[in-house]
Design a protein around this motif. Structure first.
Motif, PDB file in Angstrom:
ATOM      1  N   ALA A 172      -0.418  -1.405  -6.751  1.00  0.00           N
ATOM      2  CA  ALA A 172      -0.161  -0.850  -5.420  1.00  0.00           C
ATOM      3  C   ALA A 172      -0.585   0.612  -5.362  1.00  0.00           C
ATOM      4  O   ALA A 172      -1.063   1.092  -4.326  1.00  0.00           O
ATOM      5  N   SER A 173      -0.427   1.317  -6.471  1.00  0.00           N
ATOM      6  CA  SER A 173      -0.778   2.741  -6.490  1.00  0.00           C
ATOM      7  C   SER A 173      -2.280   2.952  -6.282  1.00  0.00           C
ATOM      8  O   SER A 173      -2.693   4.004  -5.786  1.00  0.00           O
ATOM      9  N   ILE A 174      -3.092   1.974  -6.664  1.00  0.00           N
ATOM     10  CA  ILE A 174      -4.536   2.080  -6.439  1.00  0.00           C
ATOM     11  C   ILE A 174      -4.805   2.273  -4.956  1.00  0.00           C
ATOM     12  O   ILE A 174      -5.572   3.159  -4.544  1.00  0.00           O
ATOM     13  N   PHE A 175      -4.153   1.470  -4.140  1.00  0.00           N
ATOM     14  CA  PHE A 175      -4.372   1.528  -2.703  1.00  0.00           C
ATOM     15  C   PHE A 175      -3.720   2.768  -2.090  1.00  0.00           C
ATOM     16  O   PHE A 175      -4.312   3.415  -1.218  1.00  0.00           O
ATOM     17  N   PHE A 176      -2.518   3.101  -2.553  1.00  0.00           N
ATOM     18  CA  PHE A 176      -1.845   4.266  -1.977  1.00  0.00           C
ATOM     19  C   PHE A 176      -2.612   5.552  -2.258  1.00  0.00           C
ATOM     20  O   PHE A 176      -2.867   6.348  -1.354  1.00  0.00           O
ATOM     21  N   PHE A 177      -2.982   5.771  -3.499  1.00  0.00           N
ATOM     22  CA  PHE A 177      -3.645   7.031  -3.837  1.00  0.00           C
ATOM     23  C   PHE A 177      -5.083   7.078  -3.313  1.00  0.00           C
ATOM     24  O   PHE A 177      -5.603   8.161  -3.037  1.00  0.00           O
ATOM     25  N   SER A 178      -5.705   5.933  -3.168  1.00  0.00           N
ATOM     26  CA  SER A 178      -7.023   5.910  -2.527  1.00  0.00           C
ATOM     27  C   SER A 178      -6.894   6.295  -1.055  1.00  0.00           C
ATOM     28  O   SER A 178      -7.698   7.068  -0.518  1.00  0.00           O
ATOM     29  N   PHE A 179      -5.863   5.766  -0.401  1.00  0.00           N
ATOM     30  CA  PHE A 179      -5.602   6.104   0.998  1.00  0.00           C
ATOM     31  C   PHE A 179      -5.276   7.587   1.145  1.00  0.00           C
ATOM     32  O   PHE A 179      -5.798   8.272   2.027  1.00  0.00           O
ATOM     33  N   ALA A 180      -4.409   8.101   0.269  1.00  0.00           N
ATOM     34  CA  ALA A 180      -4.046   9.517   0.318  1.00  0.00           C
ATOM     35  C   ALA A 180      -5.260  10.404   0.071  1.00  0.00           C
ATOM     36  O   ALA A 180      -5.412  11.466   0.693  1.00  0.00           O
TER      37      ALA A 180
END
Length: 261
Positions: A172-180
């Motif tokens: 999930a962090s892959i998507f969150f930090f990519s979005f951020a």
């Protein structure tokens, strides 16, 4: 096989946001010639900024190296006790949405207070945060141009807290930090493009952060990267208007009551 799956997610969570940063920045570099959508002219960018673009690139790469090392260490220490990882089943969309929103709030809160403190403490501003403000006219790949100490405190520690306290998995962090990362790059891109979803759905956007980079906005608009909530609550919100600039493009101008502040 399970161990390989976990390592793959962890490595992706560490390095995908870095690739996203340079890829998304590259897109904006190709759009720099769109003078009708710039918040500052190309001439202003070349004349007002106090640091060379090559220095900015080196500074960003340095910060990303530190972030990658910290992320790798964090994943190694934590491991993964997520039982769904091995079964191929993920969390429900509701749980993921709650984790994302929680992480956004945590990151916003951490960065607001640290960012504001670095402006109000004269020593920290002079020796650390002023490095980022050498970009008077921000551009996309300068989004993470910070002093290494600031990069560690604001971005790396803030990101780690968001990850840990939200309870999200490495995947999930892959998507969150990519979005951020995409959001942060967009905030610094210096372009007001029609139909940009970040401008439609977020009050904290390119123009909002551009105000902060100007001399009259240095005491305002500390919020980053998602919401403007803390600025509004604590009285550091600077309203502005977006107006056509003579010669093409746009200009973010503070409200009248702030012009002589």
């Amino acid at each position: 096989m399970i161990m390989g799956y976990q390592i793959s997610d962890e490595l992706l969570g560490t390095f995908v946001p870095i690739v996203v940063y340079w890829g998304y920045s590259g897109i904006y570099c190709l759009l720099e010639w769109l003078e009708d959508y710039r918040l500052h002219s190309k001439q202003d960018e070349d004349e007002k900024n106090l640091v060379s673009k090559w220095t900015v690139v080196k500074g960003v790469l340095c910060q990303q190296t530190v972030q990658a090392l910290v992320a790798t260490l964090l994943f190694a220490v934590m491991g993964s006790d997520d039982e769904t990882a091995g079964s191929g089943q993920g969390y429900s969309l509701t749980v993921l949405a709650v984790q994302f929103i929680t992480a956004m709030v945590i990151l916003d809160t951490w960065q607001y207070f640290m960012h504001r403190f670095m402006h109000q403490n004269k020593f920290l501003y002079k020796h650390i945060h002023s490095q980022h403000h050498r970009l008077v006219v921000p551009y996309a790949y300068g989004a993470l141009y910070n002093h290494p100490v600031e990069g560690l405190l604001l971005d790396t520690v803030g990101g780690a807290l968001s990850f840990l306290l939200s309870g999200m998995s490495p995947r999930a962090s892959i998507f969150f930090f990519s979005f951020a990362t995409i959001k942060t790059v967009d905030d610094h891109c210096g372009l007001w493009l029609p139909g940009n979803p970040f401008h439609l759905f977020f009050k904290n956007n390119t123009a909002y952060h551009d105000i902060h980079h100007q001399l009259y906005g240095s005491k305002y608009n500390f919020s980053q990267p998602f919401f403007v909530t803390w600025d509004r609550i604590l009285g550091t919100y600077m309203p502005y208007s977006l107006e056509k600039r003579r010669g093409g493009g746009f200009e973010a101008r503070p409200a009248k009551e702030f012009k002589d502040d």
